[in-house]
Write an enzyme that holds these catalytic residues in place. Structure first.
Site, PDB file in Angstrom:
ATOM      1  N   SER A 120     -70.340  15.976   7.096  1.00  0.00           N
ATOM      2  CA  SER A 120     -69.222  16.766   7.617  1.00  0.00           C
ATOM      3  C   SER A 120     -68.390  17.361   6.501  1.00  0.00           C
ATOM      4  CB  SER A 120     -68.274  15.880   8.418  1.00  0.00           C
ATOM      5  OG  SER A 120     -68.934  15.158   9.377  1.00  0.00           O
ATOM      6  N   HIS A 141     -75.138  21.390   8.903  1.00  0.00           N
ATOM      7  CA  HIS A 141     -74.053  20.684   9.586  1.00  0.00           C
ATOM      8  C   HIS A 141     -74.000  21.080  11.060  1.00  0.00           C
ATOM      9  CE1 HIS A 141     -69.423  19.991   9.943  1.00  0.00           C
ATOM     10  NE2 HIS A 141     -70.100  18.968  10.396  1.00  0.00           N
ATOM     11  N   GLU A 153     -73.359  24.990  10.600  1.00  0.00           N
ATOM     12  CA  GLU A 153     -72.855  25.482   9.307  1.00  0.00           C
ATOM     13  C   GLU A 153     -73.958  25.201   8.296  1.00  0.00           C
ATOM     14  OE1 GLU A 153     -68.181  25.134   7.989  1.00  0.00           O
ATOM     15  OE2 GLU A 153     -69.177  23.316   8.518  1.00  0.00           O
ATOM     16  N   ASN A 191     -64.414  21.660   8.970  1.00  0.00           N
ATOM     17  CA  ASN A 191     -63.514  20.508   8.845  1.00  0.00           C
ATOM     18  C   ASN A 191     -62.311  20.769   7.949  1.00  0.00           C
ATOM     19  OD1 ASN A 191     -64.442  18.518  10.646  1.00  0.00           O
ATOM     20  ND2 ASN A 191     -66.303  18.441   9.417  1.00  0.00           N
TER      21      ASN A 191
HETATM   22  P1  NAI Z   1     -72.855   7.074  13.639  1.00  0.00           P
HETATM   23  O1  NAI Z   1     -72.036   5.945  13.120  1.00  0.00           O
HETATM   24  O2  NAI Z   1     -72.929   7.313  15.109  1.00  0.00           O
HETATM   25  O3  NAI Z   1     -74.378   6.945  13.108  1.00  0.00           O
HETATM   26  C1  NAI Z   1     -74.733   6.689  11.794  1.00  0.00           C
HETATM   27  C2  NAI Z   1     -76.083   5.960  11.819  1.00  0.00           C
HETATM   28  O4  NAI Z   1     -76.592   5.897  10.498  1.00  0.00           O
HETATM   29  C3  NAI Z   1     -75.974   4.519  12.321  1.00  0.00           C
HETATM   30  O5  NAI Z   1     -76.892   4.325  13.386  1.00  0.00           O
HETATM   31  C4  NAI Z   1     -76.362   3.683  11.101  1.00  0.00           C
HETATM   32  O6  NAI Z   1     -77.092   2.514  11.430  1.00  0.00           O
HETATM   33  C5  NAI Z   1     -77.226   4.654  10.338  1.00  0.00           C
HETATM   34  N1  NAI Z   1     -77.321   4.347   8.910  1.00  0.00           N
HETATM   35  C6  NAI Z   1     -76.342   3.941   8.059  1.00  0.00           C
HETATM   36  N2  NAI Z   1     -76.858   3.783   6.809  1.00  0.00           N
HETATM   37  C7  NAI Z   1     -78.178   4.116   6.890  1.00  0.00           C
HETATM   38  C8  NAI Z   1     -79.225   4.163   5.943  1.00  0.00           C
HETATM   39  N3  NAI Z   1     -79.027   3.836   4.672  1.00  0.00           N
HETATM   40  N4  NAI Z   1     -80.447   4.540   6.357  1.00  0.00           N
HETATM   41  C9  NAI Z   1     -80.668   4.883   7.653  1.00  0.00           C
HETATM   42  N5  NAI Z   1     -79.704   4.855   8.606  1.00  0.00           N
HETATM   43  C10 NAI Z   1     -78.472   4.474   8.223  1.00  0.00           C
HETATM   44  O7  NAI Z   1     -72.308   8.381  12.866  1.00  0.00           O
HETATM   45  P2  NAI Z   1     -72.414   9.923  13.296  1.00  0.00           P
HETATM   46  O8  NAI Z   1     -71.187  10.326  14.014  1.00  0.00           O
HETATM   47  O9  NAI Z   1     -73.749  10.174  13.903  1.00  0.00           O
HETATM   48  O10 NAI Z   1     -72.325  10.637  11.862  1.00  0.00           O
HETATM   49  C11 NAI Z   1     -73.451  10.743  11.002  1.00  0.00           C
HETATM   50  C12 NAI Z   1     -73.213  11.857   9.995  1.00  0.00           C
HETATM   51  O11 NAI Z   1     -72.978  13.087  10.690  1.00  0.00           O
HETATM   52  C13 NAI Z   1     -72.004  11.663   9.079  1.00  0.00           C
HETATM   53  O12 NAI Z   1     -72.288  12.188   7.812  1.00  0.00           O
HETATM   54  C14 NAI Z   1     -70.925  12.476   9.772  1.00  0.00           C
HETATM   55  O13 NAI Z   1     -69.912  12.898   8.897  1.00  0.00           O
HETATM   56  C15 NAI Z   1     -71.750  13.650  10.273  1.00  0.00           C
HETATM   57  N6  NAI Z   1     -71.175  14.395  11.395  1.00  0.00           N
HETATM   58  C16 NAI Z   1     -70.519  13.743  12.403  1.00  0.00           C
HETATM   59  C17 NAI Z   1     -69.971  14.462  13.453  1.00  0.00           C
HETATM   60  C18 NAI Z   1     -69.262  13.761  14.563  1.00  0.00           C
HETATM   61  O14 NAI Z   1     -68.625  14.430  15.390  1.00  0.00           O
HETATM   62  N7  NAI Z   1     -69.353  12.440  14.669  1.00  0.00           N
HETATM   63  C19 NAI Z   1     -70.083  15.926  13.522  1.00  0.00           C
HETATM   64  C20 NAI Z   1     -70.873  16.498  12.459  1.00  0.00           C
HETATM   65  C21 NAI Z   1     -71.360  15.756  11.429  1.00  0.00           C
END
Ligand code: NAI
Length: 285
Positions: A120, A141, A153, A191
């Site tokens: 993000s 993104h 993005e 963001n």
């Molecule tokens: P989330 O917490 O729902 O999912 C993250 C997942 O990554 C978890 O299932 C975790 O077990 C896994 N994980 C952590 N370390 C790992 C590793 N070393 N290898 C493999 N899997 C691993 O988080 P979310 O919301 O899906 O965010 C993920 C990314 O997307 C972040 O970089 C966030 O900034 C970005 N993002 C989030 C948005 C949102 O609205 N939540 C929007 C756009 C981008």
């Protein structure tokens, strides 16, 4: 190069959405997370979404089965990397975790593979620097919820090659999204504009100016936002919001980006929003 094999690292709310949309556009998808229960949770989320589309008549049950047939899950990163034409990383918003993932991807992915991050706000250039192929590293993104939101993005790191940018732009279109080109500066555009607004909404609650409900109502009715900023913050995840504010604060060195102490407090309490059942609001499950 024709992109056919698409791997997603991290099966959380974003990773599972990205995997779904990729499979719906005909790509062969590998969905990876650290543990089996997490990939299964991601897969269940995809099934639930597709089932809703079937119930609403948008796709047939047969199409749903075909989409699911194109997604395989794995807890083995090497296996997810080895056969990919592109990898989209969607693990937790933390630079050292992402760099560790990219180091391994660089080692295990085929030479031609593009390495994309769904970060993000973290600098693509800094993620790319740990690999031996910075010209093939790019930001892709997606917005949340991925199956619904049109924007991607596309972030050019300092070394990203023009042909890699063009391939990712074409891929985003194939996935039914509209790509917008952005340079690699903290928070990109989405963001950099959105998060200070959310942070300011948290300050309004922190300073006792208004309740979360009142802040959200003002922004919905007064500014025509479909969702109030605090409802949106709960939806995004308060930990992710805090990471992004820290990135803006650190990246620009400007005090206007300081994260609100109340946001920090909620994150420390484990009140991360919808995903933990409590943030600015309380959720059933
Ligand atoms: P989330 O917490 O729902 O999912 C993250 C997942 O990554 C978890 O299932 C975790 O077990 C896994 N994980 C952590 N370390 C790992 C590793 N070393 N290898 C493999 N899997 C691993 O988080 P979310 O919301 O899906 O965010 C993920 C990314 O997307 C972040 O970089 C966030 O900034 C970005 N993002 C989030 C948005 C949102 O609205 N939540 C929007 C756009 C981008």
């Amino acid at each position: 190069m024709e992109i056919r094999r698409f791997s997603v690292i991290g099966a959380g709310q974003m990773g599972s959405g990205i995997a779904q949309v990729a499979a719906q556009s005909g790509l062969e998808v590998a969905l990876h997370d650290l543990e089996e229960d997490r990939v299964q949770k991601g897969l269940r989320g995809i099934e639930k979404n597709l089932k809703r589309s079937v119930d609403k008549g948008r796709i047939t049950a047969e199409e749903m089965a075909q989409v699911l047939g194109r997604i395989r899950t794995t807890t083995d990163l090497k296996e997810a990397a080895e056969h990919a034409d592109i990898v989209v990383e969607a693990v937790v918003e933390n630079m050292s975790v992402k760099q560790e993932v990219f180091r391994k991807l660089d080692e295990w992915c085929p030479e031609h593979a593009i390495l994309a991050s769904n970060t993000s706000s973290l600098p693509i250039t800094e993620i790319a620097a740990v690999t031996k192929r910075p010209e093939k590293v790019i930001g892709m993104h997606f917005m949340n919820p991925v199956p619904v939101m049109k924007l991607v993005e596309v972030i050019r790191g300092l070394a990203t090659a023009d042909e890699v940018y063009a391939e990712v732009e074409a891929l985003a279109r194939k996935m039914g999204k509209t790509p917008v080109e952005v340079k690699d500066f903290p928070g990109f555009v989405s963001n950099r504009v959105l998060m200070p607004m959310i942070n300011e909404a948290v300050y309004a609650v922190y300073e006792g100016v208004a309740t979360p409900e009142a802040v959200d109502e003002v922004m919905k009715l007064g500014m025509n936002h479909p969702m109030g900023p605090l409802t949106l913050a709960d939806f995004i995840g308060l930990d992710t919001c805090l990471y992004i504010m820290e990135t803006l604060y650190e990246g620009f060195g400007d005090p206007k980006y300081r994260p609100c102490p109340l946001l920090r407090k909620y994150v420390k309490a484990g009140w991360l929003g919808r995903k933990t059942g409590r943030g600015f609001y309380v959720y059933d499950s």
